[in-house]
Motif scaffolding. Structure first.
Motif, PDB file in Angstrom:
ATOM      1  N   GLY A  75      39.500  11.298  32.736  1.00  0.00           N
ATOM      2  CA  GLY A  75      40.088  10.805  33.963  1.00  0.00           C
ATOM      3  C   GLY A  75      41.528  11.280  34.066  1.00  0.00           C
ATOM      4  N   ASN A  76      42.467  10.329  34.151  1.00  0.00           N
ATOM      5  CA  ASN A  76      43.886  10.662  34.205  1.00  0.00           C
ATOM      6  C   ASN A  76      44.540  10.587  32.836  1.00  0.00           C
ATOM      7  OD1 ASN A  76      43.893  11.017  37.038  1.00  0.00           O
ATOM      8  ND2 ASN A  76      44.013   8.794  37.319  1.00  0.00           N
ATOM      9  N   SER A  77      43.735  10.443  31.814  1.00  0.00           N
ATOM     10  CA  SER A  77      44.272  10.278  30.465  1.00  0.00           C
ATOM     11  C   SER A  77      43.945  11.488  29.610  1.00  0.00           C
ATOM     12  CB  SER A  77      43.699   9.008  29.813  1.00  0.00           C
ATOM     13  OG  SER A  77      44.195   8.854  28.499  1.00  0.00           O
ATOM     14  N   ASP A  78      44.752  11.685  28.574  1.00  0.00           N
ATOM     15  CA  ASP A  78      44.534  12.777  27.626  1.00  0.00           C
ATOM     16  C   ASP A  78      43.837  12.317  26.359  1.00  0.00           C
ATOM     17  OD1 ASP A  78      45.840  14.417  29.419  1.00  0.00           O
ATOM     18  OD2 ASP A  78      47.781  14.241  28.409  1.00  0.00           O
ATOM     19  N   TRP A  79      43.497  11.030  26.263  1.00  0.00           N
ATOM     20  CA  TRP A  79      42.837  10.526  25.061  1.00  0.00           C
ATOM     21  C   TRP A  79      41.967   9.335  25.408  1.00  0.00           C
ATOM     22  CZ3 TRP A  79      43.954   5.532  23.351  1.00  0.00           C
ATOM     23  CH2 TRP A  79      45.059   4.913  23.956  1.00  0.00           C
ATOM     24  N   ASN A  80      40.995   9.060  24.515  1.00  0.00           N
ATOM     25  CA  ASN A  80      40.086   7.925  24.705  1.00  0.00           C
ATOM     26  C   ASN A  80      39.575   7.467  23.343  1.00  0.00           C
ATOM     27  OD1 ASN A  80      38.433   6.144  26.420  1.00  0.00           O
ATOM     28  ND2 ASN A  80      36.726   7.280  25.535  1.00  0.00           N
ATOM     29  N   THR A  81      39.581   6.160  23.126  1.00  0.00           N
ATOM     30  CA  THR A  81      39.155   5.576  21.852  1.00  0.00           C
ATOM     31  C   THR A  81      37.891   4.757  22.056  1.00  0.00           C
ATOM     32  OG1 THR A  81      41.427   5.484  21.028  1.00  0.00           O
ATOM     33  CG2 THR A  81      39.826   4.057  19.954  1.00  0.00           C
ATOM     34  N   TRP A  82      36.962   4.871  21.119  1.00  0.00           N
ATOM     35  CA  TRP A  82      35.705   4.139  21.227  1.00  0.00           C
ATOM     36  C   TRP A  82      35.151   3.839  19.839  1.00  0.00           C
ATOM     37  CZ3 TRP A  82      31.397   6.859  19.322  1.00  0.00           C
ATOM     38  CH2 TRP A  82      31.595   8.236  19.135  1.00  0.00           C
ATOM     39  N   THR A  83      34.168   2.944  19.781  1.00  0.00           N
ATOM     40  CA  THR A  83      33.552   2.504  18.530  1.00  0.00           C
ATOM     41  C   THR A  83      32.041   2.548  18.670  1.00  0.00           C
ATOM     42  OG1 THR A  83      35.410   1.007  18.113  1.00  0.00           O
ATOM     43  CG2 THR A  83      33.419   0.658  16.817  1.00  0.00           C
ATOM     44  N   ARG A  84      31.366   2.979  17.611  1.00  0.00           N
ATOM     45  CA  ARG A  84      29.895   3.011  17.600  1.00  0.00           C
ATOM     46  C   ARG A  84      29.369   2.255  16.389  1.00  0.00           C
ATOM     47  NH1 ARG A  84      27.195   8.766  17.440  1.00  0.00           N
ATOM     48  NH2 ARG A  84      27.700   8.670  19.673  1.00  0.00           N
ATOM     49  N   ALA A  85      28.322   1.466  16.623  1.00  0.00           N
ATOM     50  CA  ALA A  85      27.558   0.842  15.540  1.00  0.00           C
ATOM     51  C   ALA A  85      26.170   1.463  15.527  1.00  0.00           C
ATOM     52  CB  ALA A  85      27.459  -0.663  15.759  1.00  0.00           C
ATOM     53  N   HIS A  86      25.788   2.053  14.409  1.00  0.00           N
ATOM     54  CA  HIS A  86      24.495   2.727  14.278  1.00  0.00           C
ATOM     55  C   HIS A  86      23.679   2.020  13.198  1.00  0.00           C
ATOM     56  CE1 HIS A  86      21.613   6.109  14.078  1.00  0.00           C
ATOM     57  NE2 HIS A  86      21.663   5.934  12.763  1.00  0.00           N
ATOM     58  N   LEU A  87      22.487   1.567  13.564  1.00  0.00           N
ATOM     59  CA  LEU A  87      21.596   0.878  12.624  1.00  0.00           C
ATOM     60  C   LEU A  87      20.257   1.587  12.608  1.00  0.00           C
ATOM     61  CD1 LEU A  87      21.122  -1.555  10.722  1.00  0.00           C
ATOM     62  CD2 LEU A  87      20.258  -2.807  12.715  1.00  0.00           C
ATOM     63  N   ALA A  88      19.790   1.954  11.402  1.00  0.00           N
ATOM     64  CA  ALA A  88      18.536   2.685  11.251  1.00  0.00           C
ATOM     65  C   ALA A  88      17.626   1.966  10.256  1.00  0.00           C
ATOM     66  CB  ALA A  88      18.796   4.115  10.780  1.00  0.00           C
ATOM     67  N   VAL A  89      16.359   1.810  10.632  1.00  0.00           N
ATOM     68  CA  VAL A  89      15.347   1.199   9.765  1.00  0.00           C
ATOM     69  C   VAL A  89      14.198   2.194   9.629  1.00  0.00           C
ATOM     70  CG1 VAL A  89      13.770  -0.723   9.416  1.00  0.00           C
ATOM     71  CG2 VAL A  89      15.978  -1.113  10.539  1.00  0.00           C
ATOM     72  N   GLU A  90      13.836   2.529   8.394  1.00  0.00           N
ATOM     73  CA  GLU A  90      12.781   3.508   8.120  1.00  0.00           C
ATOM     74  C   GLU A  90      11.724   2.881   7.233  1.00  0.00           C
ATOM     75  OE1 GLU A  90      12.384   8.117   6.402  1.00  0.00           O
ATOM     76  OE2 GLU A  90      14.304   7.051   6.400  1.00  0.00           O
ATOM     77  N   ALA A  91      10.467   2.981   7.647  1.00  0.00           N
ATOM     78  CA  ALA A  91       9.350   2.428   6.882  1.00  0.00           C
ATOM     79  C   ALA A  91       8.399   3.552   6.496  1.00  0.00           C
ATOM     80  CB  ALA A  91       8.619   1.368   7.690  1.00  0.00           C
ATOM     81  N   LYS A  92       7.951   3.545   5.236  1.00  0.00           N
ATOM     82  CA  LYS A  92       7.048   4.581   4.733  1.00  0.00           C
ATOM     83  C   LYS A  92       5.953   3.966   3.873  1.00  0.00           C
ATOM     84  CE  LYS A  92      10.213   8.572   4.579  1.00  0.00           C
ATOM     85  NZ  LYS A  92       9.361   9.535   5.307  1.00  0.00           N
ATOM     86  N   SER A  93       4.770   4.561   3.950  1.00  0.00           N
ATOM     87  CA  SER A  93       3.660   4.157   3.084  1.00  0.00           C
ATOM     88  C   SER A  93       2.715   5.335   2.913  1.00  0.00           C
ATOM     89  CB  SER A  93       2.914   2.949   3.668  1.00  0.00           C
ATOM     90  OG  SER A  93       2.414   3.243   4.958  1.00  0.00           O
ATOM     91  N   ASP A  94       2.040   5.373   1.774  1.00  0.00           N
ATOM     92  CA  ASP A  94       1.077   6.437   1.496  1.00  0.00           C
ATOM     93  C   ASP A  94      -0.276   6.087   2.103  1.00  0.00           C
ATOM     94  OD1 ASP A  94       2.640   8.276   0.050  1.00  0.00           O
ATOM     95  OD2 ASP A  94       2.507   7.036  -1.749  1.00  0.00           O
ATOM     96  N   THR A  95      -0.929   7.086   2.707  1.00  0.00           N
ATOM     97  CA  THR A  95      -2.270   6.916   3.254  1.00  0.00           C
ATOM     98  C   THR A  95      -3.121   8.109   2.840  1.00  0.00           C
ATOM     99  OG1 THR A  95      -1.991   8.126   5.339  1.00  0.00           O
ATOM    100  CG2 THR A  95      -1.165   5.860   5.273  1.00  0.00           C
TER     101      THR A  95
END
Length: 355
Positions: A75-95
């Motif tokens: 926009g009219n600014s030269d900088w911008n600050t932000w925050t991210r929360a990333h959550l990952a769940v992985e499930a595995k099983s043999d078949t």
């Protein structure tokens, strides 16, 4: 009555009283043994068995704090600050058909103001002001025996080590794909949904009521690893735009670091790559210390932003520093010089805690 008779009588009386009390006693049930969480090492570190099942679960993610900068980029600014929360769940099983995998990864982002990226102007457009936040699915898919279906990032999203090159658009599609992995040699094919393609396709493309609709794209990957050398070739065709792109990437261990070379070509604006008609990029990443990595990089663009005769070049430097285990700082600064339009200095400073 002698002493012997007295002792025998007392013993008999005590036995009778004890028997009566024992008949009325409440016996507590034995507690069932507790099943503790067991480590599952069949699929790598971080997995554990879900109690009572043979399914292994892994929970991870990160919290990222970042400040982006660039002249008139926000926009009219030269900088911008932000925050991210990333959550990952992985499930595995043999078949009997191979490893069954499911992944759910969610991003939540919060910052000051709302901005959207404009590929045509290579910058952000301001949509409002004040505090904003959003949650969205980063990836969610099911995979079995090389087949994957769901929403996930395409092979084109895999960039080089540094933060200087532009090697793709944002390629998060809802797709169905198959990958053959023979260790040294890998190959895959993906069918990707192309939704509302007019949002990125540029002026005059997809205009009108009939222009904005879902379509499909096709992307393929061939890769090989030989010793310390890795090679990958990508090809993609966007049926909605009727344009395609190819990308070749080479990585090799050279001296104390890793050298990367990448080449790209696009027949026109498409969902996979639309930054230029062709481009060549290279970087070299080396460890200055056990905690500090430095990656200089450069990229040349032919017909930058798909404007004829608008060639451009970019140089930049990325620095990664491991503060402590699972806490890292990343900083990058890039300078872009183009034949048409203003020169740009952009970059970011990031603090990230991973788990």
């Amino acid at each position: 009555m002698n002493i012997k008779s007295l002792l025998i009588g007392s013993a008999a009386a005590l036995a009778a009283v004890s028997g009566a009390q024992a008949a009325d006693a409440i016996v507590a049930a034995e507690p069932e043994p507790m099943e503790y969480v067991r480590v599952c090492d069949a699929f790598g570190t971080g997995f554990f068995y879900i109690p009572g099942t043979e399914t292994c679960l892994k929970i991870g993610g990160y919290v990222r704090f970042q400040t982006d900068f660039g002249r008139d980029q926000f926009g009219n600014s030269d900088w911008n600050t932000w925050t991210r929360a990333h959550l990952a769940v992985e499930a595995k099983s043999d078949t009997e058909l191979g490893t069954l995998t499911s992944v759910i990864a969610i991003n939540g982002e919060s910052g000051n103001g709302a901005y959207t990226y404009n590929f045509e102007d290579d910058g952000f457009e301001g949509l409002g002001s004040g505090s904003t936040s959003s949650f969205y699915i980063d990836e969610a898919y099911i995979e079995l025996g090389g087949f994957r279906a769901g929403t996930f990032l395409n092979w084109w999203d895999n960039d080089m080590i540094g933060e200087t090159e532009t090697a793709s658009n944002v390629t998060r599609f809802t797709s169905v794909r198959y990958v053959y992995d023979g260790g040294t040699f890998r190959a895959g094919l993906s069918i990707d949904e192309m939704p509302d393609y007019a949002d990125w396709a540029g002026p005059g493309v997809g205009s009108g009521v009939d222009g904005i609709h879902n379509d499909v794209g096709f992307s393929g990957m061939v890769a090989a690893t030989l010793g310390g050398v890795n090679f990958e070739l990508l090809g993609a065709y966007d049926n909605a735009a009727e344009e395609g792109a190819v990308r070749a990437w080479l990585s090799a261990e050279v001296g104390p670091g890793t050298f990367e070379l990448m080449g790209l070509y696009a027949s026109g604006a498409n969902a996979y790559y639309s930054k230029s008609e062709w481009s060549v990029a290279a970087d070299y990443s080396f460890k200055a210390t056990d905690k500090l990595s430095i990656t200089p990089g450069a990229q040349y663009f032919g017909d930058y932003r798909l404007v004829n005769g608008n060639d451009a070049w970019r140089v930049g430097l990325t620095v990664d520093y491991q503060v402590v285990e699972n806490l890292a700082v990343k900083a990058t600064v890039n300078y872009t010089d183009q034949d048409v339009g203003k020169d740009e200095v952009t970059g970011f400073l990031r603090l990230q805690r991973s788990f």
